[in-house]
Design a protein around this motif. Structure first.
Motif, PDB file in Angstrom:
ATOM      1  N   TRP A 129     -30.056  13.934 -10.234  1.00 37.22           N
ATOM      2  CA  TRP A 129     -30.277  12.503 -10.454  1.00 37.22           C
ATOM      3  C   TRP A 129     -31.591  12.325 -11.203  1.00 37.22           C
ATOM      4  CZ3 TRP A 129     -28.032   8.022 -10.822  1.00 37.22           C
ATOM      5  CH2 TRP A 129     -28.785   6.858 -10.783  1.00 37.22           C
ATOM      6  N   ARG A 134     -32.136   6.520 -14.533  1.00 34.51           N
ATOM      7  CA  ARG A 134     -31.167   5.853 -13.678  1.00 34.51           C
ATOM      8  C   ARG A 134     -29.733   6.314 -13.935  1.00 34.51           C
ATOM      9  NH1 ARG A 134     -32.769   4.653  -9.188  1.00 34.51           N
ATOM     10  NH2 ARG A 134     -30.960   3.279  -8.914  1.00 34.51           N
ATOM     11  N   PHE A 135     -29.563   7.613 -14.132  1.00 34.45           N
ATOM     12  CA  PHE A 135     -28.223   8.179 -14.138  1.00 34.45           C
ATOM     13  C   PHE A 135     -28.327   9.642 -13.736  1.00 34.45           C
ATOM     14  CE2 PHE A 135     -29.545   9.109 -18.500  1.00 34.45           C
ATOM     15  CZ  PHE A 135     -29.035  10.375 -18.746  1.00 34.45           C
ATOM     16  N   MET A 167     -20.786   6.837 -10.855  1.00 36.84           N
ATOM     17  CA  MET A 167     -21.390   5.861 -11.767  1.00 36.84           C
ATOM     18  C   MET A 167     -21.338   4.446 -11.188  1.00 36.84           C
ATOM     19  SD  MET A 167     -19.905   7.251 -15.423  1.00 36.84           S
ATOM     20  CE  MET A 167     -20.639   5.946 -16.425  1.00 36.84           C
ATOM     21  N   ALA A 170     -23.799   3.993  -8.257  1.00 38.29           N
ATOM     22  CA  ALA A 170     -25.171   3.925  -8.750  1.00 38.29           C
ATOM     23  C   ALA A 170     -25.396   2.793  -9.748  1.00 38.29           C
ATOM     24  CB  ALA A 170     -25.556   5.253  -9.403  1.00 38.29           C
ATOM     25  N   SER A 172     -24.686   3.016 -12.831  1.00 32.56           N
ATOM     26  CA  SER A 172     -25.241   3.691 -14.001  1.00 32.56           C
ATOM     27  C   SER A 172     -24.260   3.608 -15.162  1.00 32.56           C
ATOM     28  CB  SER A 172     -25.568   5.155 -13.689  1.00 32.56           C
ATOM     29  OG  SER A 172     -24.413   5.860 -13.274  1.00 32.56           O
ATOM     30  N   ASP A 173     -24.777   3.699 -16.364  1.00 32.14           N
ATOM     31  CA  ASP A 173     -23.946   3.581 -17.566  1.00 32.14           C
ATOM     32  C   ASP A 173     -23.667   4.922 -18.229  1.00 32.14           C
ATOM     33  OD1 ASP A 173     -23.696   0.800 -17.409  1.00 32.14           O
ATOM     34  OD2 ASP A 173     -25.632   0.511 -18.389  1.00 32.14           O
ATOM     35  N   ASP A 175     -23.330   9.474 -17.509  1.00 26.28           N
ATOM     36  CA  ASP A 175     -23.151  10.551 -16.544  1.00 26.28           C
ATOM     37  C   ASP A 175     -22.904  11.838 -17.333  1.00 26.28           C
ATOM     38  OD1 ASP A 175     -22.500  10.461 -13.317  1.00 26.28           O
ATOM     39  OD2 ASP A 175     -21.609  12.206 -14.310  1.00 26.28           O
TER      40      ASP A 175
END
Length: 222
Positions: A129, A134-135, A167, A170, A172-173, A175
């Motif tokens: 992580w 932020r991914f 994704m 989280a 998140s955009d 991965d």
């Protein structure tokens, strides 16, 4: 995020729970020794992401013993990953700076299936992580020898589903997956972006299974 030691004691729905449900609903013939593959995967994961669990003198991970050949094989695979990092600046950054084996929980994740919205408590545990970005991403061992076989494995073993699941928990955009071949130590990689084809296929897979899970556990989900 919390201490990863507590992860398996939690009751939120994980991607592994969805896998278990799929296998119950759609049983199929399994090729190869799945338990041995899982066991070796745990060794590789520990060497790369949780080295404090590894005892190189007793050849154990926690209390699980391994053979000298298994340790040698896993260490050769890790060596290949480190060598790949010399050519791959992103992988080098991941190995140097990523937080490993941390987990996230969403106590009430909204999931849509065919226009119907329901909520599940969900969890996931990251191999890597990247807090600032932020991914995160996943480490895999694979029997694939070439890139085409690796791409096929993503669908066969539902790695797209797990990445979409992570994704969305989280929010998140992006991965990624790095996979190391057990046969020739080749390193494969795949990046996933929100709303690309791989993300969409994974999300469709998890939405259906999550809906079935929700239906089967209506009396147990608050």
């Amino acid at each position: 995020m919390s201490n990863p030691d507590a992860y398996y004691l939690r009751s939120e729905v994980s991607n592994s729970d969805l896998t278990a449900l799929k296998e119950m609903l759609h049983p199929r013939l399994q090729f190869g020794n799945r338990e041995e593959a899982f066991r070796f995967g745990n060794l590789l994961d520990a060497i790369i992401t949780e080295p404090t669990r590894v005892n190189y003198y007793q050849l154990t991970v926690d209390d699980t013993p391994y053979t000298a050949d298994e340790f040698l094989h896993a260490r050769e695979m890790y060596k290949s990953l480190r060598m790949e990092a010399h050519r791959d600046p992103f992988l080098d950054h991941v190995l140097r700076h990523a937080v490993t084996q941390c987990f996230m929980v969403n106590p009430s994740q909204a999931i849509d299936y065919a226009g119907f919205t329901f909520h599940l408590p969900t969890r996931c545990k990251w191999d890597w992580w990247l807090e600032c970005a932020r991914f995160g991403g996943d480490l895999k061992s694979t029997s694939a020898c070439v890139a085409a076989e690796f791409e096929e494995a993503i669908d066969t073993f539902d790695w797209d589903r797990s990445r979409a699941w992570y994704m969305d928990i989280a929010r998140s955009d992006r991965d990624f997956i790095y996979a190391i071949s057990k046969k020739n130590c080749r390193v494969f990689k795949r990046f996933i972006n929100r709303d690309d084809a791989l993300y969409r296929s994974g999300r469709e897979k998890y939405e259906e299974l999550a809906f079935r899970y929700w239906c089967l556990n209506l009396n147990n989900i608050n």
